[in-house]
Write an enzyme that holds these catalytic residues in place. Structure first.
Site, PDB file in Angstrom:
ATOM      1  N   ARG A 236      43.826 -15.974 -16.652  1.00 23.61           N
ATOM      2  CA  ARG A 236      43.949 -15.641 -15.233  1.00 23.61           C
ATOM      3  C   ARG A 236      42.859 -14.652 -14.865  1.00 23.61           C
ATOM      4  NH1 ARG A 236      46.716 -19.465 -14.711  1.00 23.61           N
ATOM      5  NH2 ARG A 236      48.861 -19.594 -13.989  1.00 23.61           N
ATOM      6  N   GLU A 265      40.781 -17.021  -6.429  1.00 25.37           N
ATOM      7  CA  GLU A 265      40.495 -18.469  -6.370  1.00 25.37           C
ATOM      8  C   GLU A 265      40.869 -19.028  -4.997  1.00 25.37           C
ATOM      9  OE1 GLU A 265      42.585 -20.240  -9.663  1.00 25.37           O
ATOM     10  OE2 GLU A 265      41.570 -18.952 -11.094  1.00 25.37           O
ATOM     11  N   HIS A 283      39.300 -23.856 -12.365  1.00 22.24           N
ATOM     12  CA  HIS A 283      40.684 -23.824 -12.867  1.00 22.24           C
ATOM     13  C   HIS A 283      41.160 -25.235 -13.255  1.00 22.24           C
ATOM     14  CE1 HIS A 283      44.607 -21.303 -12.682  1.00 22.24           C
ATOM     15  NE2 HIS A 283      44.711 -22.254 -13.584  1.00 22.24           N
ATOM     16  N   GLY A 285      41.882 -26.066 -16.606  1.00 22.23           N
ATOM     17  CA  GLY A 285      42.395 -26.036 -17.974  1.00 22.23           C
ATOM     18  C   GLY A 285      43.373 -27.152 -18.293  1.00 22.23           C
TER      19      GLY A 285
HETATM   20  C1  8YV Z   1      47.694 -24.497 -13.128  1.00 20.96           C
HETATM   21  C2  8YV Z   1      47.856 -23.121 -15.078  1.00 20.96           C
HETATM   22  O1  8YV Z   1      48.490 -23.459 -12.725  1.00 20.96           O
HETATM   23  O2  8YV Z   1      49.880 -23.751 -16.055  1.00 20.96           O
HETATM   24  C3  8YV Z   1      49.163 -22.841 -15.712  1.00 20.96           C
HETATM   25  O3  8YV Z   1      49.475 -21.655 -15.874  1.00 20.96           O
HETATM   26  O4  8YV Z   1      47.063 -22.267 -14.926  1.00 20.96           O
HETATM   27  C4  8YV Z   1      47.518 -24.472 -14.615  1.00 20.96           C
HETATM   28  O5  8YV Z   1      48.187 -25.415 -15.294  1.00 20.96           O
HETATM   29  C5  8YV Z   1      48.222 -25.760 -12.625  1.00 20.96           C
HETATM   30  O6  8YV Z   1      47.358 -26.033 -11.643  1.00 20.96           O
HETATM   31  C6  8YV Z   1      49.636 -25.723 -12.128  1.00 20.96           C
HETATM   32  O7  8YV Z   1      49.683 -25.845 -10.749  1.00 20.96           O
END
Ligand code: 8YV
Length: 318
Positions: A236, A265, A283, A285
């Site tokens: 984060r 973001e 973002h 991941g």
């Molecule tokens: C995103 C993530 O939040 O799971 C998490 O913590 O950072 C990602 O998977 C995903 O876009 C969920 O909306």
């Protein structure tokens, strides 16, 4: 049979269509983002709502949850639940679930991609060819091998461990900083983050965002990593002091930076956009079809178990 009612905090953009359709098909979903008057909608349904569905960005504040006197569960799409007021949930015995586990592999893979990408300058190499520099200037400069280099992992949870396992095959020296040492883990433990940063060439942020980890990677840690060091963030944006980071890169006090996450973001500090020693990702991941499908299924499973009166599949420990 009457369908159970669920309050949806907003559009969960990252959820795949099939699972979104299933959510709307299986439950009577009161979607705040589809309502012209969300406040009136909450007033109308508040006594009937026992479950809220949300994600890491939309979260659920204590103030909002307090509007539902019979609320018993907050079911999240995503592993990060930094915007859910866990303290309030605990006080009110509201269960919370996330979709941890199923995304570990892809998030860890992206961390590996950023590590290799930044050390071998993959993005810069691509630009080099496209700009015609290969023809004009000849071969590009040399890069760095990661073999034998120390990679310090900030946060050796599920994703951190998967990432470390993957890195073993690259011959990196692995180290980690957690609140506590885990004696079963063969990597070097540092109780002090700055010391780990000083000894490491790469510092990879993989810990959850909490009030304790806010700006944990500050100017002291960044300076300890130093001009030959690289910072990678897959967790984060709030964990890294972004202002201190930009200044350190501008002054040459930090070698390089690769990140999938940012403090505000989708906004990324202007200064980073021009830097060659930086890789920026929006973002992504968990953003593979496979993982997003698995996350949607797990979220639905948690909802199903909640309404069946069974223990949640992936409860968050409060
Ligand atoms: C995103 C993530 O939040 O799971 C998490 O913590 O950072 C990602 O998977 C995903 O876009 C969920 O909306």
């Amino acid at each position: 049979m009457r369908k159970h009612e669920v309050l949806l905090m907003g559009r969960i953009r990252d959820m795949m269509k099939a699972e979104t359709d299933r959510l709307f098909h299986t439950y009577t979903v009161h979607a705040l983002h589809r309502s012209e008057d969300p406040d009136a909608l909450v007033e109308k349904v508040k006594d009937r709502i026992t479950a809220i569905t949300t994600n890491g960005v939309l979260g659920a504040s204590g103030e909002f949850m307090a509007r539902f006197p019979n609320l018993k569960a907050v079911i999240c799409f995503g592993a990060g639940i930094d915007n859910v007021d866990l303290e309030y949930a605990k006080q009110q015995c509201i269960q919370v679930s996330n979709t941890r586990g199923v995304l570990n592999d892809d998030v860890a893979n992206l961390a590996v991609a950023l590590l290799l990408g930044i050390s071998r300058e993959v993005v810069e190499a691509d630009k080099y060819v496209r700009r015609g520099d290969w023809i004009r200037k000849g071969k590009m400069g040399l890069q760095k091998s990661i073999r034998g280099r120390q990679v310090g992992i900030l946060g050796l949870g599920g994703i951190g461990r998967d990432f470390a396992k993957k890195l073993e095959v690259f011959g990196c020296q692995l180290a980690y900083h957690n609140r506590c040492e885990n004696k079963n883990i063969p990597y070097r433990y540092y109780s002090n983050l700055t010391e780990m940063a000083r000894d490491s060439e790469y510092l990879v942020v993989i810990c959850p965002a909490t009030s304790e980890t806010r700006n944990l990677v500050d100017s002291e840690v960044i300076d300890a990593l130093g001009p030959d060091g690289t910072l990678i963030n897959i967790a984060r944006g709030s964990i890294v002091d972004e202002e201190a980071l930009v200044e350190a890169l501008q002054d040459g006090r930090l070698g390089a930076f690769a990140s999938d996450v940012f403090a505000h973001e989708p906004h990324v500090p202007e200064a980073l956009l021009e830097m060659q020693n930086v890789i920026l990702a929006p973002h992504i991941g968990s953003a593979t079809v496979d993982t997003r499908t698995a996350m949607g299924e797990l979220m639905l499973k948690n909802l199903e178990r909640f309404f069946a009166g069974e223990p949640l599949e992936t409860p968050v420990r409060l």
